[in-house]
Design an enzyme around this catalytic site. Structure first.
Site, PDB file in Angstrom:
ATOM      1  N   ASP A  28       0.817  -1.067  -0.097  1.00  9.73           N
ATOM      2  CA  ASP A  28      -0.038  -0.183  -0.002  1.00  9.73           C
ATOM      3  C   ASP A  28       0.920   1.338   0.049  1.00  9.73           C
ATOM      4  OD1 ASP A  28      -1.976   2.049   0.758  1.00  9.73           O
ATOM      5  OD2 ASP A  28      -3.141   0.726   1.259  1.00  9.73           O
ATOM      6  N   ILE A  29       0.568   2.048  -0.942  1.00 12.52           N
ATOM      7  CA  ILE A  29       1.558   3.457  -1.120  1.00 12.52           C
ATOM      8  C   ILE A  29       1.196   4.336   0.247  1.00 12.52           C
ATOM      9  CG2 ILE A  29      -0.321   4.831  -1.877  1.00 12.52           C
ATOM     10  CD1 ILE A  29       1.976   5.937  -3.969  1.00 12.52           C
ATOM     11  N   ASN A  84     -12.942  -3.080   2.712  1.00 14.04           N
ATOM     12  CA  ASN A  84     -13.909  -2.083   3.195  1.00 14.04           C
ATOM     13  C   ASN A  84     -14.806  -2.118   1.681  1.00 14.04           C
ATOM     14  OD1 ASN A  84     -12.725  -0.965   5.420  1.00 14.04           O
ATOM     15  ND2 ASN A  84     -11.295   0.256   4.008  1.00 14.04           N
ATOM     16  N   GLN A  91     -14.343   2.290   1.397  1.00  8.48           N
ATOM     17  CA  GLN A  91     -13.636   1.916   0.347  1.00  8.48           C
ATOM     18  C   GLN A  91     -13.413   3.231  -0.591  1.00  8.48           C
ATOM     19  OE1 GLN A  91     -15.979  -0.916  -2.169  1.00  8.48           O
ATOM     20  NE2 GLN A  91     -14.155  -1.389  -3.534  1.00  8.48           N
ATOM     21  N   HIS A  97     -10.521  -5.330  -2.854  1.00  7.74           N
ATOM     22  CA  HIS A  97      -9.433  -5.615  -2.396  1.00  7.74           C
ATOM     23  C   HIS A  97      -9.229  -5.878  -1.061  1.00  7.74           C
ATOM     24  CE1 HIS A  97     -10.016  -1.486  -2.210  1.00  7.74           C
ATOM     25  NE2 HIS A  97      -8.931  -1.500  -1.074  1.00  7.74           N
ATOM     26  N   HIS A  99      -6.872  -5.756   2.780  1.00 10.41           N
ATOM     27  CA  HIS A  99      -5.948  -5.345   3.195  1.00 10.41           C
ATOM     28  C   HIS A  99      -5.140  -6.356   4.142  1.00 10.41           C
ATOM     29  CE1 HIS A  99      -6.645  -0.804   2.343  1.00 10.41           C
ATOM     30  NE2 HIS A  99      -7.784  -1.240   2.130  1.00 10.41           N
TER      31      HIS A  99
END
Length: 131
Positions: A28-29, A84, A91, A97, A99
């Site tokens: 994750d960025i 989410n 979301q 996706h 996490h």
């Protein structure tokens, strides 16, 4: 095309940590904690309500596998595996996706649930009617 589809297609760079023919996992960025990873199907599905069972199973099996690896790699004390679904649930990218967030004793990440006094019998009844 959504941002995750562009990442999957190689149009946007990412830090991939896993890839097979159906699933990709990227860092994750916005690292909530060290090792925060996103696991996503290569095929586009808006959310958990839209994804088919085959791809859902592949994503979740990969998330479980990576949760073990990431927890070990960073000597984490635990991890959150979460999704989410929809804007109201947080979301921000409408591509399903999951996490995987390693957790460390004393980290300041807050994932909290607020208690509400609701009639559990009524809630149960509504869910069972919808099945």
């Amino acid at each position: 095309m959504c941002i995750f589809c562009k990442i999957i297609n190689g149009e946007i760079p990412s830090k991939k940590i896993y890839e097979d023919e159906d699933v990709v996992a990227i860092l994750d960025i916005s690292q909530a904690t060290k090792g925060h990873t996103l696991v996503l199907p290569k095929k586009h599905f808006d959310n958990i309500l839209a994804i088919d069972e085959e791809y859902y199973t592949k994503v979740m099996n990969t998330a479980r596998k990576l949760a073990k690896v990431i927890t070990k790699a960073f000597n984490a004390d635990g991890c959150n595996v979460l999704n989410n679904c929809g804007e109201a649930a947080g979301q921000s990218v409408m591509h399903f996706h999951v996490h995987v967030i390693p957790r460390y004793k004393g980290d300041d990440l807050k994932i909290e649930f607020t208690e509400h006094e609701l009639d559990l019998n009524e809630i149960q009844e509504e869910i069972l009617k919808a099945m």
